[in-house]
Scaffold this active site. Structure first.
Site, PDB file in Angstrom:
ATOM      1  N   LEU A  74       0.858  -1.186   0.000  1.00 10.07           N
ATOM      2  CA  LEU A  74       0.000   0.000   0.000  1.00 10.07           C
ATOM      3  C   LEU A  74       0.891   1.232   0.000  1.00 10.07           C
ATOM      4  O   LEU A  74       1.873   1.291   0.744  1.00 10.07           O
ATOM      5  CB  LEU A  74      -0.898   0.026   1.241  1.00 10.07           C
ATOM      6  CG  LEU A  74      -2.230  -0.733   1.190  1.00 10.07           C
ATOM      7  CD1 LEU A  74      -2.956  -0.586   2.520  1.00 10.07           C
ATOM      8  CD2 LEU A  74      -3.118  -0.238   0.059  1.00 10.07           C
ATOM      9  N   ASP A  75       0.559   2.219  -0.847  1.00 11.75           N
ATOM     10  CA  ASP A  75       1.334   3.463  -0.876  1.00 11.75           C
ATOM     11  C   ASP A  75       1.226   4.180   0.468  1.00 11.75           C
ATOM     12  O   ASP A  75       0.247   3.983   1.211  1.00 11.75           O
ATOM     13  CB  ASP A  75       0.815   4.383  -1.979  1.00 11.75           C
ATOM     14  CG  ASP A  75       1.058   3.801  -3.369  1.00 11.75           C
ATOM     15  OD1 ASP A  75       2.018   3.032  -3.521  1.00 11.75           O
ATOM     16  OD2 ASP A  75       0.273   4.120  -4.289  1.00 11.75           O
ATOM     17  N   PRO A  76       2.192   5.030   0.800  1.00  8.38           N
ATOM     18  CA  PRO A  76       2.107   5.792   2.055  1.00  8.38           C
ATOM     19  C   PRO A  76       0.811   6.588   2.199  1.00  8.38           C
ATOM     20  O   PRO A  76       0.279   6.721   3.301  1.00  8.38           O
ATOM     21  CB  PRO A  76       3.326   6.722   1.970  1.00  8.38           C
ATOM     22  CG  PRO A  76       4.320   5.947   1.154  1.00  8.38           C
ATOM     23  CD  PRO A  76       3.492   5.227   0.117  1.00  8.38           C
ATOM     24  N   LEU A  77       0.271   7.090   1.075  1.00  8.87           N
ATOM     25  CA  LEU A  77      -0.978   7.850   1.126  1.00  8.87           C
ATOM     26  C   LEU A  77      -2.151   6.989   1.566  1.00  8.87           C
ATOM     27  O   LEU A  77      -3.103   7.470   2.189  1.00  8.87           O
ATOM     28  CB  LEU A  77      -1.267   8.441  -0.261  1.00  8.87           C
ATOM     29  CG  LEU A  77      -2.620   9.146  -0.455  1.00  8.87           C
ATOM     30  CD1 LEU A  77      -2.669  10.429   0.358  1.00  8.87           C
ATOM     31  CD2 LEU A  77      -2.875   9.430  -1.925  1.00  8.87           C
ATOM     32  N   ALA A  78      -2.096   5.685   1.264  1.00 10.66           N
ATOM     33  CA  ALA A  78      -3.220   4.781   1.507  1.00 10.66           C
ATOM     34  C   ALA A  78      -3.212   4.244   2.929  1.00 10.66           C
ATOM     35  O   ALA A  78      -2.195   4.219   3.616  1.00 10.66           O
ATOM     36  CB  ALA A  78      -3.171   3.629   0.515  1.00 10.66           C
TER      37      ALA A  78
END
Length: 451
Positions: A74-78
């Site tokens: 998962l991306d840091p934003l997610a």
């Protein structure tokens, strides 16, 4: 500990950061079989010794610590579900990486696209929004974004090309060695959650990094044009990515609104939600980027059902509470729920037993530390007494030596005084003779000279 469970990742850290936190929690707990705290330092010392000798040190390392991996980045934003494999469970993660349905909730902001397709990137272009309607968006989803579709992964992704992640080429401004190949993915459903576009929203603004430079835009345009050269035109009816930038940009007019819309997706592994949002906006004659993403479900693991709060493992709960819960989840499988495990009498008994064990361990540790502290204080007192005794002995020896040297010093002083007295007497005698000689009559002196 061997098996699979899931944690809820917060926005901010990367998936690797989450796995590192879980790994530290597992290996620092004495209640986890095979952990550093449980096995002690013997294996660690053996591992270090064998590594220096050039032995197969990785085998020792695997035995020394609890192995931990994840079943999808998962991306840091997610935020949301991250499947965790522990010990032998890491071998079962391939299913979650390659053959697993995932459910997401995402929010899109229309009117602006970015190079990363999300709010962490730089603005590439502005698009019109005044013509957007909910029906227009739903029609585009139904016609182009259902079933099996063809999708271009974003340039800012962890996919590798010639052993190097794509995002590194993008960050360094280096052209890709070859075009990114489109991939087939499956969209099980793509639903609109909100009842309408949120025209008056104030939660999300324009990306903080501002606009991309002309050189950055030109590089992306060239990369996108290269992609289209290698696409079979027969598949363009399902090719969602209108990858080329618009020839004319719609600038940010005064008082222009950037509406948001929330979606819910169920997709196959390998699907990029950022790309779906980017491509949907192109399909309706606008631009957009993703501002929020939550992985609600991955395979059998679902938020608020059988997914652990990360901080319950790493911070909030004592080991005697979360370790039995995780072990029970691994034993029963994701069909059970965390609430059910918390009310399980078996788990409660195990938690109570472990709490007693922890209390005993703490008591024994405190007792051992107190004994060690007492022994240390005793050693220091003995050392201080020995030092004081040595200092007193040295002082006595010095005083005794001084006393022995005192008579000799007195004799020396007396001899020096006698010598000085004798020297003074001789000097007086010489001076007297000289004086008598100088006072004799001249006639006597002359007679003496004639004789």
């Amino acid at each position: 500990m061997n098996g699979i469970f899931a944690v809820n990742k917060p926005t901010g850290p990367s998936s690797a950061d989450i796995i590192a936190q879980v790994k530290r929690a597992l290996n620092s707990s004495k209640l986890v079989e095979g952990s550093d705290a449980n096995t002690g330092n013997d294996k660690k010392k053996k591992f270090q010794k064998n590594r220096k000798k050039g032995h197969q040190w990785w085998k020792n390392k695997q035995q020394d610590i609890v192995k931990v991996g994840h079943g999808g980045t998962l991306d840091p934003l997610a935020s949301g579900v991250v499947v965790v494999g522990v010990g032998e469970g890491t071998r079962k993660l391939t299913h979650f990486l390659t053959d697993c349905t995932k459910t997401y909730e995402a929010t899109a902001l229309f009117g602006v696209s970015t190079d990363t397709y999300d709010s962490t990137g730089k603005i590439l272009e502005y698009g019109p929004t005044s013509h957007l309607t909910l029906d227009l968006i739903k029609d585009a989803i139904a016609s182009k974004f259902s079933g099996e579709i063809v999708q271009f992964p974003p340039v800012y992704s962890a996919l590798k090309m010639n052993g190097k992640p794509l995002y590194e080429y993008a960050r360094e401004g280096i052209p890709l060695p070859k075009p990114i190949e489109p991939r087939k993915v499956t969209v099980n459903f793509f639903n609109v959650v909100d009842k309408d576009l949120n025209w008056d929203q104030t939660e999300y603004g324009l990306p903080a990094d501002g606009e991309a430079t002309a050189e950055e835009k030109e590089l992306i345009i060239k990369q996108n044009q290269e992609m289209l050269k290698h696409v079979d035109t027969s598949s363009l009816d399902k090719l969602t990515s209108s990858v080329a930038l618009a020839e004319t940009e719609v600038k940010d007019e005064e008082n222009k609104k950037y509406p948001t819309l929330k979606f819910r997706f169920s997709v196959s592994s390998g699907t990029y939600i950022r790309s779906l949002i980017h491509d949907l906006a192109k399909a309706v004659g606008s631009t957009a980027h993703m501002t929020k993403l939550v992985r609600v479900q991955q395979g059998p693991f679902e938020l608020e059902k059988n997914v652990f709060d990360l901080e319950d493992i790493t911070k909030n709960l004592p080991d005697s509470e979360w370790v039995p819960l995780v072990e029970a989840m691994i034993a029963h499988g994701p069909e059970t729920t965390i609430d059910a495990l918390k009310t399980s009498e078996r788990v409660k008994v195990q938690q109570a037993e472990l709490a007693e064990q922890v209390a005993r361990d703490l008591e024994e540790t405190a007792k051992r530390e107190a004994e060690q502290a007492a022994q240390k204080a005793e050693r220091e007192a003995q050392r201080a007494a020995q030092n004081a005794e040595k200092a007193a002995q040295k002082a006595a020896e010095k005083a005794e030596q001084s006393a022995a040297n005192e008579p000799a010093a007195l004799d020396t002083e007396k001899q020096a005084a006698a010598n000085a007295e004798e020297t003074t007497a001789e000097q007086v005698e010489v001076e007297t003779e000289n004086k008598v000689e100088s006072e004799e009559p001249p006639a006597k002196k002359a007679k003496l000279e004639e004789a």
